[in-house]
Write a protein that holds these residues in place. Structure first.
Motif, mmCIF file in Angstrom:
data_model
loop_
_atom_site.group_PDB
_atom_site.id
_atom_site.type_symbol
_atom_site.label_atom_id
_atom_site.label_comp_id
_atom_site.label_asym_id
_atom_site.label_seq_id
_atom_site.Cartn_x
_atom_site.Cartn_y
_atom_site.Cartn_z
ATOM 1 N N TYR A 54 38.276 44.730 26.615
ATOM 2 C CA TYR A 54 38.236 44.627 25.330
ATOM 3 C C TYR A 54 36.756 43.852 24.827
ATOM 4 C CZ TYR A 54 39.885 42.748 20.730
ATOM 5 O OH TYR A 54 39.912 42.794 19.407
ATOM 6 N N ASP A 55 36.433 42.846 25.794
ATOM 7 C CA ASP A 55 35.064 42.419 25.220
ATOM 8 C C ASP A 55 34.756 41.547 26.408
ATOM 9 O OD1 ASP A 55 36.181 39.782 25.400
ATOM 10 O OD2 ASP A 55 36.341 39.438 23.145
ATOM 11 N N LYS A 56 33.562 40.840 26.538
ATOM 12 C CA LYS A 56 32.849 40.557 27.607
ATOM 13 C C LYS A 56 33.875 39.203 28.292
ATOM 14 C CE LYS A 56 27.954 41.632 26.987
ATOM 15 N NZ LYS A 56 26.811 41.296 26.661
ATOM 16 N N GLY A 57 34.278 38.394 27.545
ATOM 17 C CA GLY A 57 35.373 37.561 27.942
ATOM 18 C C GLY A 57 36.456 37.963 28.793
ATOM 19 N N PHE A 58 36.724 39.143 28.906
ATOM 20 C CA PHE A 58 37.594 39.754 29.807
ATOM 21 C C PHE A 58 37.017 40.465 30.973
ATOM 22 C CE2 PHE A 58 39.867 39.527 26.048
ATOM 23 C CZ PHE A 58 41.172 38.914 26.269
ATOM 24 N N ASP A 59 35.774 40.304 31.365
ATOM 25 C CA ASP A 59 35.182 40.863 32.499
ATOM 26 C C ASP A 59 35.590 40.195 33.802
ATOM 27 O OD1 ASP A 59 33.928 42.877 30.949
ATOM 28 O OD2 ASP A 59 32.071 41.933 30.972
ATOM 29 N N LEU A 60 36.076 40.725 34.875
ATOM 30 C CA LEU A 60 36.333 40.215 36.196
ATOM 31 C C LEU A 60 35.448 40.666 37.072
ATOM 32 C CD1 LEU A 60 40.093 40.498 36.152
ATOM 33 C CD2 LEU A 60 38.687 38.631 35.263
ATOM 34 N N THR A 61 35.320 39.821 38.348
ATOM 35 C CA THR A 61 34.469 40.624 39.535
ATOM 36 C C THR A 61 35.114 40.251 40.716
ATOM 37 O OG1 THR A 61 33.532 38.379 39.697
ATOM 38 C CG2 THR A 61 32.244 39.801 38.234
ATOM 39 N N CYS A 62 34.766 40.868 41.861
ATOM 40 C CA CYS A 62 35.376 40.542 42.952
ATOM 41 C C CYS A 62 34.773 39.314 43.910
ATOM 42 C CB CYS A 62 35.294 42.052 43.903
ATOM 43 S SG CYS A 62 36.447 42.930 43.209
#
Length: 383
Positions: A54-62
């Motif tokens: 949806y936007d950068k606030g929902f970005d996840l990483t490993c």
């Protein structure tokens, strides 16, 4: 003319197809086995397209720095591991990758994120002399913040806070901690900190789409508008299901009422006969038969009225994660409806539905636990 009509029809067909294609292109991702499945509104960076989130606030990483876990970065609070994502309830559970969540709570700042606490509970942290540790039992010490000279405690109980202030403890900080559900915290002795932080997001609203088995996504690359594809609509509308439940419930109630009248008449007849027969002539078999004929059904009015009521908010969050439908009338809960919770098992129902049920049954409609036996002790805990 015919060519123009064909072209117009083709453009219309493509306009309807493109949003679905965009949504379908975003496949699920996962960092490792046992970690949460990642899909819209979240996006696994370097694995999924930008449009899949949806936007950068929902970005996840490993993860990074040797932490091979699903990780989310909060702008003013740093990295947290993602323990679980409930897409239907729109909740995410996070923790500290270095196993000292209380330390992170002291500096938690959700500014600049799409998240807020599911519920907030005020905790006060105290630094007390380790030599006086036994005085503060049964509070559990926060090991990762303590040392050989000082022991750190945290509590949400006003009574315990007042006691600690009267002792040789130093108040460190009072903070609002995101928790999942107030009832759970009340049931814990001295309201200790839970194992995770419970956050929710208001936008985008995809919970209803998830419940219906649909796939939520951005309608187009140039818009933040969301669509729900492949959702399954209920076979029977809510009003129709409600009418069926009422239609089946009234005859059922009449049958139960008739059965109760029949049993009452039999018991009354037995009592009258017993008055006419000398006590010595009533054998053990007759007495056992009379006792087995008496049926205890339903709860009394004060007990039913004591069960907590909930006015359902916009987020539709309830104690049970998958609780979205009243199992009595088979209708989905609507915003601002009054629900009632059964404390021992935390199952929810429409207040009117469960009131009528409990007048005739002394058990929970879902788990069938006997409420007369377990409610008093549970009520003592919550008090």
């Amino acid at each position: 003319m015919e060519f123009t009509k064909t072209l117009s029809f083709s453009l219309l067909f493509l306009s309807l197809l493109i949003p679905t294609m965009i949504t379908a292109a975003c496949t699920n991702a996962v960092c490792r086995r046992g970690d949460p499945i990642i899909h819209f509104p979240f996006r696994l960076k370097s694995h999924q397209l930008q449009s899949c989130g949806y936007d950068k606030g929902f970005d996840l990483t490993c993860g990074s720095n040797g932490v091979n876990r699903t990780t989310i970065t909060l702008p003013f609070s740093g990295d947290f591991t993602v323990e679980m994502i409930d897409y239907a309830a729109q909740e995410i559970w996070i923790n500290d990758p270095h196993n000292c969540l209380p330390k992170r709570i002291l500096t938690l700042n959700l500014t600049g994120t799409p998240f807020a606490g599911v519920y907030a509970r005020r905790f006060t942290f105290f630094n007390c002399p380790t030599s006086e540790y036994l005085r503060f039992r049964p509070l559990n010490p926060i090991t990762c913040l303590s040392d050989k000279n000082n022991t750190v405690f945290a509590t949400a109980s006003p009574r315990v806070v007042n006691y600690m202030l009267s002792q040789s403890c130093r108040e460190m900080k009072t903070v609002e901690v995101p928790v999942r559900w107030p009832f759970y915290e009340q049931a814990v002795s001295y309201s200790e900190l839970s194992d995770n932080l419970w956050l929710t997001w208001r936008v985008p609203r995809c919970g209803r789409c998830e419940i219906r088995g649909g796939k939520c996504g951005i309608k187009s690359n140039s818009s933040r508008e969301t669509i729900c594809s492949d959702a399954h609509k209920p076979a029977i509308p809510r009003r129709a299901r409600y009418a069926i439940a009422i239609g089946a419930g009234i005859p059922g109630t009449l049958i139960i009422f008739g059965l109760l009248c029949f049993i009452y008449s039999k018991i009354n007849l037995c009592i009258k006969r017993r008055r006419l027969v000398p006590h010595s002539e009533i054998n053990n078999t007759q007495a056992h038969s009379l006792q087995s004929s008496i049926m205890i059904m339903g709860l009394d009015g004060p007990t039913i009225e004591s069960y907590p009521k909930i006015v359902l908010g916009e987020s539709k969050r309830l104690p049970k994660i998958d609780d979205s439908m009243c199992s009595i009338c088979l209708s989905e809960y609507e915003v601002k409806e009054i629900l009632k919770t059964i404390p021992p098992c935390q199952h929810c129902f429409h207040a009117d539905c469960i009131d009528e049920w409990l007048k005739l049954n002394g058990t929970c409609p879902v788990c069938r636990n006997s409420l007369e036996q377990i409610f008093p002790s549970e009520n003592n805990i919550l008090s």
